[in-house]
Structures are given as structure tokens and as C-alpha cells.
Design a protein around this motif. Structure first.
Motif, PDB file in Angstrom:
ATOM      1  N   LYS A  87     -29.219 -16.899 -10.433  1.00  0.00           N
ATOM      2  CA  LYS A  87     -28.292 -16.694  -9.243  1.00  0.00           C
ATOM      3  C   LYS A  87     -28.538 -15.585  -8.494  1.00  0.00           C
ATOM      4  O   LYS A  87     -28.605 -15.341  -7.162  1.00  0.00           O
ATOM      5  CB  LYS A  87     -27.001 -16.520  -9.613  1.00  0.00           C
ATOM      6  N   LYS A 132     -20.900 -20.395  -5.696  1.00  0.00           N
ATOM      7  CA  LYS A 132     -19.367 -21.269  -5.866  1.00  0.00           C
ATOM      8  C   LYS A 132     -19.152 -21.454  -7.395  1.00  0.00           C
ATOM      9  O   LYS A 132     -19.852 -21.787  -8.001  1.00  0.00           O
ATOM     10  CB  LYS A 132     -19.908 -22.446  -4.900  1.00  0.00           C
ATOM     11  N   ALA A 133     -17.907 -21.836  -7.234  1.00  0.00           N
ATOM     12  CA  ALA A 133     -17.387 -22.276  -8.478  1.00  0.00           C
ATOM     13  C   ALA A 133     -18.016 -23.453  -9.075  1.00  0.00           C
ATOM     14  O   ALA A 133     -18.320 -24.454  -8.420  1.00  0.00           O
ATOM     15  CB  ALA A 133     -15.718 -22.451  -8.496  1.00  0.00           C
ATOM     16  N   ILE A 192     -24.332 -19.288  -1.249  1.00  0.00           N
ATOM     17  CA  ILE A 192     -22.996 -19.616  -1.058  1.00  0.00           C
ATOM     18  C   ILE A 192     -22.890 -20.779  -2.182  1.00  0.00           C
ATOM     19  O   ILE A 192     -21.871 -20.906  -2.922  1.00  0.00           O
ATOM     20  CB  ILE A 192     -22.399 -20.254   0.139  1.00  0.00           C
ATOM     21  N   PHE A 193     -23.671 -21.656  -1.966  1.00  0.00           N
ATOM     22  CA  PHE A 193     -23.975 -22.666  -3.153  1.00  0.00           C
ATOM     23  C   PHE A 193     -24.166 -22.468  -4.355  1.00  0.00           C
ATOM     24  O   PHE A 193     -23.530 -22.768  -5.250  1.00  0.00           O
ATOM     25  CB  PHE A 193     -24.834 -23.656  -2.639  1.00  0.00           C
ATOM     26  N   THR A 194     -24.857 -21.271  -4.859  1.00  0.00           N
ATOM     27  CA  THR A 194     -25.339 -20.932  -5.907  1.00  0.00           C
ATOM     28  C   THR A 194     -23.953 -20.206  -6.543  1.00  0.00           C
ATOM     29  O   THR A 194     -23.646 -20.246  -7.945  1.00  0.00           O
ATOM     30  CB  THR A 194     -26.437 -19.998  -5.747  1.00  0.00           C
TER      31      THR A 194
END
Length: 98
Positions: free
Chosen positions: A28, A93-94, A89-91
Motif C-alpha cells: 500500500k 479503499k475499504a 484511491i483503489f489501494t
């Protein structure tokens, strides 16, 4: 590994992982660091290595005759930055299991 843990397979069984596994924290962190480093490199080396002691004059001469386009290079850097932002953002994200 116990037998009751469910495994997911990807690529026809070439890759497996436990269900519910999230992205490791070091990965991340690696996505934004590597992405921002690459984007910064695009901007910082836009005109080449003009300040280098031995090849700087050659790079400056090449830039004069090749007529590089700073606008295009900034556009490419902006696209790279947008890609990095979307990836981060994708990484972060919940996490949701499929």
C-alpha cells in the motif's frame, strides 16, 4: 495452514491466496511512493540531463534542434499523476471480498 481456510485461485491455479486477505501495508505504501517518484522523474528530467558535467552541453544542443514540447511532457506527467491518484484511491479503499 489449516484445512478449514478457504483459498482463492487466480490464473487457472497459478496464484492462490487465503480468502479475506488484504493488500500488505508495504505494498500500500509502495504504490504512491513509486508512482510519485516516476511522475517526479518525468518532470525533473523533462529537458534531459542539461546540468551534467560532460554531456550537459550535448543535451542542450539536442534540445535546440529537436524542439521538444514541454506542454506535451507536462500532459504526460499529469496523466501519470492521475493514474497514481486512482491507484492509491483503489489501494486504500475499504476491502471487500468477492
Amino acid at each position: 495452514m489449516s484445512e478449514h481456510e478457504e483459498m482463492k485461485e487466480y490464473a487457472g491455479g497459478w496464484m492462490t491466496e487465503r480468502k479475506g486477505t488484504d493488500i500488505p501495508p508495504f505494498l500500500k505504501l509502495a504504490f504512491p511512493v513509486i508512482g510519485l517518484g516516476c511522475t517526479a522523474y518525468i518532470v525533473l528530467q523533462m529537458m534531459g540531463d542539461v546540468h551534467h558535467a560532460t554531456r550537459g552541453k550535448f543535451v542542450q544542443e539536442f534540445n535546440k534542434v529537436s524542439q521538444t514540447s514541454p506542454a506535451l511532457q507536462y500532459f504526460v506527467a499529469a496523466l501519470a499523476l492521475i493514474y497514481v491518484v486512482i491507484t492509491v484511491i483503489f489501494t486504500f479503499k475499504a476491502f471487500k471480498e468477492d
